[in-house]
Design an enzyme around this catalytic site. Structure first.
Site, mmCIF file in Angstrom:
data_model
loop_
_atom_site.group_PDB
_atom_site.id
_atom_site.type_symbol
_atom_site.label_atom_id
_atom_site.label_comp_id
_atom_site.label_asym_id
_atom_site.label_seq_id
_atom_site.Cartn_x
_atom_site.Cartn_y
_atom_site.Cartn_z
ATOM 1 N N GLU A 182 0.968 -1.232 -0.059
ATOM 2 C CA GLU A 182 -0.106 0.087 -0.072
ATOM 3 C C GLU A 182 0.855 1.364 0.132
ATOM 4 O O GLU A 182 0.204 2.502 -0.127
ATOM 5 C CB GLU A 182 -0.794 -0.185 1.189
ATOM 6 C CG GLU A 182 -2.104 -1.200 1.203
ATOM 7 C CD GLU A 182 -2.576 -1.465 2.433
ATOM 8 O OE1 GLU A 182 -3.814 -1.905 2.461
ATOM 9 O OE2 GLU A 182 -1.988 -1.373 3.441
ATOM 10 N N ASP A 197 -12.038 -5.530 -1.387
ATOM 11 C CA ASP A 197 -12.823 -6.603 -1.226
ATOM 12 C C ASP A 197 -14.286 -6.357 -0.930
ATOM 13 O O ASP A 197 -14.236 -4.987 -0.385
ATOM 14 C CB ASP A 197 -12.193 -7.754 -0.527
ATOM 15 C CG ASP A 197 -12.234 -7.300 1.031
ATOM 16 O OD1 ASP A 197 -13.190 -7.583 1.888
ATOM 17 O OD2 ASP A 197 -11.088 -6.920 1.466
#
Length: 224
Positions: free
Chosen positions: A12, A191
């Site tokens: 990230e 997700d």
């Protein structure tokens, strides 16, 4: 502007590491902080690790050693709002714990004793980010679980307005609040917290991290 950036995972922070110049890396216990420059900003970047303790520890080290003007917690999250899709951006205006329960002592679900239920992001910073994205803003919840269907239902029973769930933001928000440091939380949806998260997470976490990182870069460009 001095900006402290905390990402849970290495994937990230890739895009953010790439833009820094004149970098210097320092070790503080198990926390590694890279400082550098981006345009007129002094930027401090660390990968906290996953979970609330790791994130809270990184935030404490960051604030105590570098005294940033703003703490940014950026990364990925699972969607709770059914309108969110993978890749969507979410800006946290309020942050709460999804796994704290001391209701036996009269506190609201999610509230730690003698602490607020919600930690409020800096409203001026939220407004600045909302001018840069069509993403949603609202409540982000944190707990030490990778949320799937049953966990999603439980969280929404207590926090029906929650947009996404993740594992670090509330700890960062609590530490920043205790130090009086303004903060903002950025999350890209990686997700849908629907029982298939283990299948899609690895594929989308890098892209979600990139999206959040680009939003932060756009903010720094605006503030240059």
């Amino acid at each position: 502007m001095k900006i402290g950036i905390i990402t849970p995972m290495a994937e990230e922070k890739i895009a953010l590491s790439a833009i820094l110049e004149n970098t210097e890396t320092r070790q503080h216990g198990s926390t590694t902080i890279t400082s550098g420059n981006y345009k007129n900003h002094e930027v401090m970047l660390t990968e906290s690790g996953i979970g609330k303790v790791a994130a809270g520890s990184a935030a404490t080290v960051m604030i105590d050693n570098f005294n940033p003007d703003l703490i940014v917690n950026t990364g990925s999250a699972g969607a709770l709002d059914p309108d969110l899709k993978i890749g969507d951006e979410v800006i946290g205006t309020r942050i709460a714990y999804s796994d704290v329960d001391v209701t036996a002592f009269g506190y609201a679900y999610g509230q730690l004793p003698n602490k607020p239920l919600y930690y409020e992001a800096d409203p001026a910073v939220v407004a600045d980010f909302m001018n840069l994205t069509a993403g949603k803003k609202g409540l982000i919840v944190s707990g030490d679980q990778f949320v799937q269907d049953d966990g999603k239902k439980k969280i929404l029973s207590y926090f029906p307005e929650a947009l996404v769930a993740e594992m670090e933001a509330a700890a960062v928000a609590q530490v920043a609040t205790q130090f009086g440091t303004p903060f903002i939380v950025l999350r890209g949806v990686s997700d849908l917290a629907n029982g298939e998260s283990n299948i899609v997470f690895d594929d989308y976490v890098v892209e979600a991290g990139k999206a959040s990182a680009q939003l932060l870069i756009n903010y720094m460009n605006q503030k240059n």
